[in-house]
Design a protein around this motif. Structure first.
Motif, short mmCIF file in Angstrom:
data_model
loop_
_atom_site.label_atom_id
_atom_site.label_comp_id
_atom_site.label_asym_id
_atom_site.label_seq_id
_atom_site.Cartn_x
_atom_site.Cartn_y
_atom_site.Cartn_z
N THR A 1 -22.73 -2.89 -14.99
CA THR A 1 -22.96 -2.58 -16.40
C THR A 1 -23.00 -3.84 -17.24
N HIS B 1 -20.57 6.98 -31.53
CA HIS B 1 -19.15 7.36 -31.55
C HIS B 1 -18.83 8.36 -32.66
N SER C 1 -19.90 0.52 -22.72
CA SER C 1 -18.46 0.67 -22.91
C SER C 1 -17.85 -0.60 -23.50
N HIS D 1 -15.12 -1.95 -22.62
CA HIS D 1 -14.63 -2.78 -21.52
C HIS D 1 -15.69 -3.78 -21.07
N SER D 2 -16.92 -3.33 -20.95
CA SER D 2 -18.01 -4.22 -20.54
C SER D 2 -18.28 -5.29 -21.59
#
Length: 586
Positions: free
Chosen positions: A411, A463, A520, A522-523
């Protein structure tokens, strides 16, 4: 008398105070000017850029049109048609064909800026050089830094996947490949020896020269495309239209948009074809044709495969990473299994080969600009390839393939590609309005604000944040477009200019930024940490050794930006930089 003396003393002290205060003011002004000059110089250096000079490049021009098309197929059409099509069909149903068409058209919006740059700046650095010569040294270095990560990790992913497909392929002929050879668990680390051997074999092939490499690539590209076309033709006779096409849009419009986010990665990599423009025999003619041909082939093959697959079997059958193989097994056509497995190995090998071909050339271009050590721009006199860079890339890829579960970074690789493509799209606008006027500065600032607003729009929409934010962002984006549209373009190229600037590049950049906003958090954190590491390496080496540093280059054509304007200067040796429109120290 005393009163008169007192008044005289007060006046004298007041004059002395005014004199001292004036001196203090001059000192402070001088210090402020020094600080301002230092900050201005740093801004100038970070935003400075040099004109592309092909005279110091040593790569041999050997690539013909058909070889470029096959390289484009390797870059663009990998394993996605064998696996990702089924995953995307789970979200959109048979209507996934419209997702492919839409994404293909969006890729064309990004394709045109690459075409303009490739014909104007035929460099092996492709995205790095395009951004470096337009948006400045720092952003160019970050672009090259992201290209290092995406290419090496992508090659490692392909190597690991290829080893698993080879084991599956040989298993169809009752040849058992030991598990320790491609999935050996050592202290919780999945070691892939077979994948490392694949990398080593391809590196040795590439070291033999561009002619041998492109011949092998042409063979595996033909195998890959031939397998998919054969699967489309055979699959046509197994379609159950009444049962599988009855509900063509089972998930509605939302499913089509969800499928677009997944199908984009089957087109990912088409822009890497411009990496070979420096080695093309006729880049002005061949690069546009090969790039457009690659996208057309990708849309036809990927879309046709998706349409056939969704007509052959229910969506539940395609819920795995070998979806094309699964639908033929469902239709009792197991004899196609060996054909599809062999074709998937060819597709992965081609993608792997393209990654190993591109990355050393990017390093070579950065070394030619002084941003990497001279080690990286060494050209083998016999094979005319950057052999030292290729060996280093091969060693790093082997280590990553051996010890890292690189699928977790997939990703992040896609996110890097989305950001780089958006920067190239916006760089076209910057190049078109390049001048020494305030308009150029305002357009540059508008592009930066457009990037932030588009990301905020996508993030807030995805979101479900208050609808006010997306509406405000959209309104400001429209205002930026209207402002840029009204400005006069001062730098329109004669060969293959991007049409409808700024509309086309803004659509291309906007689509890439929107898809990146869906990734995401995190990525994003991983990628931002990697960018920070890249900036640190830039200030540790590249900033001081760059060709744009007056101490490192006797003469350089440099376009530099200051906080209050822009200018073009000739830098001679270690002469001081003269800044216009800035209060410089005398």
């Amino acid at each position: 008398m005393c009163i008169r003396d007192s008044i005289y003393c007060v006046k004298r002290n007041h004059k002395q105070f005014k004199k001292i205060n004036k001196q203090i003011g001059e000192i402070m002004k001088s210090k402020d000017s020094e600080v301002q000059s230092g900050c201005s110089y740093l801004a100038v250096r970070l935003l400075s850029r040099a004109k592309f000079d092909s005279s110091n490049r040593q790569l041999k021009k050997v690539l013909k049109l058909y070889q470029l098309i096959f390289l484009g197929i390797s870059c663009c059409i990998g394993s996605g048609a064998y696996s990702m099509v089924g995953v995307a069909a789970q979200k959109a149903g048979p209507g996934i064909i419209f997702s492919f068409i839409t994404v293909g058209l969006l890729c064309f919006f990004t394709c045109f800026p690459y075409l303009e740059f490739a014909s104007k700046v035929p460099s092996a650095g492709f995205s790095y050089t395009f951004v470096y010569t337009t948006c400045g040294e720092l952003l160019g270095y970050v672009t090259g830094h992201l290209l290092h990560f995406s290419a090496i990790v992508s090659a490692a992913i392909c190597a690991r996947c290829s080893s698993a497909y080879v084991a599956s392929f040989l298993g169809m002929f009752d040849v058992v490949v030991p598990l320790w050879l491609y999935d050996w668990n050592v202290l919780g680390c999945r070691v892939c020896l077979l994948g490392a051997l694949f990398v080593l074999g391809l590196v040795l092939l590439l070291l033999s020269g561009m002619k041998q490499s492109t011949t092998f690539n042409s063979f595996i590209s033909c195998t890959n495309i031939g397998t998919l076309l054969f699967a489309i033709v055979v699959g046509y006779f197994y379609i159950g239209a009444e049962e599988n096409y009855a509900d063509f849009f089972p998930f509605g419009i939302k499913g089509i948009f969800t499928g677009m986010g997944l199908t984009f990665f089957t087109f990912f990599g088409f822009e890497a074809l411009t990496c070979f423009s420096e080695e093309a025999l006729d880049p002005e003619r061949d690069m546009p044709i090969s790039l457009i041909a690659t996208l057309v082939i990708a849309i036809f093959v990927n879309g046709g495969t998706a349409l056939i697959m969704t007509g052959m079997a229910p969506l539940a059958i395609m819920d795995n990473n070998q979806s094309l193989l699964a639908v033929f097994k469902y239709r009792c056509a197991k004899w196609m299994g060996a054909v599809i497995s062999f074709g998937s190995i060819a597709g992965l090998t081609g993608c792997h080969l393209a990654c190993l071909l591109c990355q050393p050339r990017t390093m070579y271009s950065m070394a030619c600009d002084g941003l990497l050590p001279n080690f990286f721009k060494h050209i083998n006199p016999k094979t005319q390839i950057p052999d030292y860079s290729l060996i280093l890339v091969g060693v790093i890829t082997i280590l990553i393939t051996l010890f890292m579960d690189v699928e977790l970074a997939g990703t992040v690789v896609s996110l890097c590609g989305l950001l780089i493509s958006s920067w190239v799209d916006l760089a076209v606008i910057v190049a078109r309005y390049e001048s020494d006027s305030d308009t150029s500065r305002n357009v540059n600032m508008g592009c930066a604000i457009f990037f932030c607003l588009t990301f905020a729009f996508g993030f807030a929409t995805y979101h479900g944040i208050s609808y006010i934010i997306p509406i405000m962002c959209l309104a400001l984006i429209v205002l930026i477009f209207v402002y840029i549209q009204k400005q006069e373009q001062t730098n329109v190229p004669e060969m293959f200019p991007c049409p409808c600037v700024p509309l086309v590049p803004l659509i291309g950049a906007g689509s890439m930024i929107l898809m990146s906003s869906f990734v995401s958090v995190h990525s994003w954190i991983i990628m931002l940490l990697y960018i920070i590491f890249g900036i640190a390496t830039y200030f540790a080496y590249g900033y001081w050794q760059s060709n744009l540093n007056p101490k490192n280059r006797e003469k350089a054509d440099i376009t530099m930006y200051s906080p209050e304007g822009s200018l073009k200067e000739k830098l001679n040796g270690t002469d001081d930089i003269e800044l216009k429109n800035v209060n410089a120290v005398n």
